[in-house]
Design a protein around this motif. Sequence first.
Motif: not given
Lengths: 539, 111
Positions: A12, A386, A19, A1-4, A7, B2, B6, A15
């Motif tokens: 969105s 994580i 943040w 998954m990317s930071a974004f 959408r 994540s 990575r 998100w």
Amino acid sequence: MSAFPKRDFRTSMTWLHSWAGIIPTLLFFAVFWMGTLSLFDKEIDRWMQPESRYAGPLVTHDLDIAIAAFAAAQNGVSLDALFVMPPTQREPYLYLYAGLTEELNGKNYAYGRFVGQSGDMLGEPQSHAGSGFIFPFHFKLHIPGDFGYYLIGAVALAMLVLSITGVIAHRKIFADFFTFRPARKLRRSTLDLHNLTGVIGLPFYFLFALSGLYIFAGWFASLPMQAVDGLMDKSPVAFIELADGHSPEMRPKAGSPQAMDKPLAAFVETAESVWSERYGHSVAADRILVQHYGDMHAVVTVQRVFPSRRVTMSQDRMDFDYASGKVLYDHHSTPAGLTRSWLEGLHFAQFDHWALRWLLFAGGLAGCVLTATGALFWMRSREAKIGNQPFNIRFVHAMSVGSVTGIIVATGVFFVANRLIALGMHPRGIAPIDWEPMMFFIAWLLSFLHAALRGRSAWMDQCFAIAMVGAAAVVLNWITTPHHLIETIGSGMWSIAGMDLCLLVGAAIAAWAGVQLRSNAHRRLDDQNEQHSVLQPAE
Amino acid sequence: MSMGTREHTSDNVRSRMVFYAVESVRIVTVIAGAYFIVAGLDIIFATILHTSGVELSEAVTWSVLLGFLLYVGIVMWAFAAPKRHRSATVIFGLACLLCCAAVILTPETVA
């Protein structure tokens, strides 16, 4: 998954919500906490400035005798401008402040307060206390210059964004509102609490962020305001209309002296009778200002700023020429002005309505819980994915502990320092009035360091620290002043009794939270040991 | 995010750095650009109100009050828009345009 995330509108907005929330968490909590305390800033003043405590019925001072005594106390230095506030229930003294024509003891200003029946004048307060430290902290963080205002302005805009995106992110918001699962997993109940406080306080957060922005529109909207102000030169109608084309600030001194022997009370009476007739009920002035004191062009301004039984602030103001008694300027609210006055009055909360004040207090505390649970949920959900090792999680953890429990500990230390000063316990060479804020910032900084070093147990430690400073403050008030809790309740000195009771309740809640956290930590440790022994059976 | 899972190959790190740099510029553009759009519109709106007979203090008060709400709307739109870079570009362009228009309307003070 990317930071974004991928959408659609809701993701969105989720998100944006997380943040825009997590980055200024430190500031959100500081503003909510200090703003909440500011609702009782004057009560905190009484507690931290024991000389100004007074329990009897309100005394109506003779304004002109008090001013004469005040002027005589300035060792022959004459007054340049004079500001007077009559006593109120929350500030039971006649307050005088003057700009001086020359320096006296290294200062070009002077304070005076007349408490109760006695004609004795109290000098400058020896503590910044609630209205000098806690109240300004919530809108400028005591950062020198204007930067603090802009920073808090950005925080207020973020709060507006969060109020709306929060509703979108938590789509089942009204179902969630009735859901609280304290027994479920911590992460789940944290989110439930976040939703609960978020929905309950939604109008409060939105209106207070908006009105806060509006109060400081002179900073945040300075660009448009100054640009449009330029029109004033061309327009017959000025930003604040002024009779004779002169505001008291703009009217220059005549340069020739004038004896100030006419009673100021007469100007106050004139203004009050005009207003009372205009509104059909009795109206009292709460601010009196004399510009160019002792000059032929002296101007007396009488204002009513905070009506006691109304949220909306008043813009009633009358300026008089001191020499002739002529009215120079008579201003009252206009439609946009009234809208502004309502928003600002709600935020300033100076009305005489204790139920509403406590309701706002509850709203402020709900905001504290909202911020803390939001940050906790952010951390827990990332830890779950994580683990708690990465630097950004540890960083956010230390920041959260310091900005939530840390600032509460620091506030307690601020109160304790005030009472220790009364016992003479402060370093020589640092003025007591500076020592209290210093102790606050030292304690706050240490709380971040402690959180960074201690990891998860920091929450528990700091809860116990809150309990200790809270209880210590009450005990120190008992030792250093004649107004201990039993006495203050008995004599109806509710500003002091209320402060002591809040400190005790706060200390008790913090101690309870600390005990809960400790038993949770033990349980977690037991679980881990159990798992460990299951995985590695004895040989 | 994540980041932790990575693989930290140098290519990956570099592309991530570029990604964050571009996104930071975009976010700052939205936050600051929205401010200037609102400032420009405030000036224009107040001037229109005032020239149509509303008292100046009233005109400025209304426009500033509405401006704060508009700011929130613009930021939300910018982050909701499907094409992020395009929304940032639109905001940048609008901010320039509206501020220029405001300068033309009130030449003495802004310039």
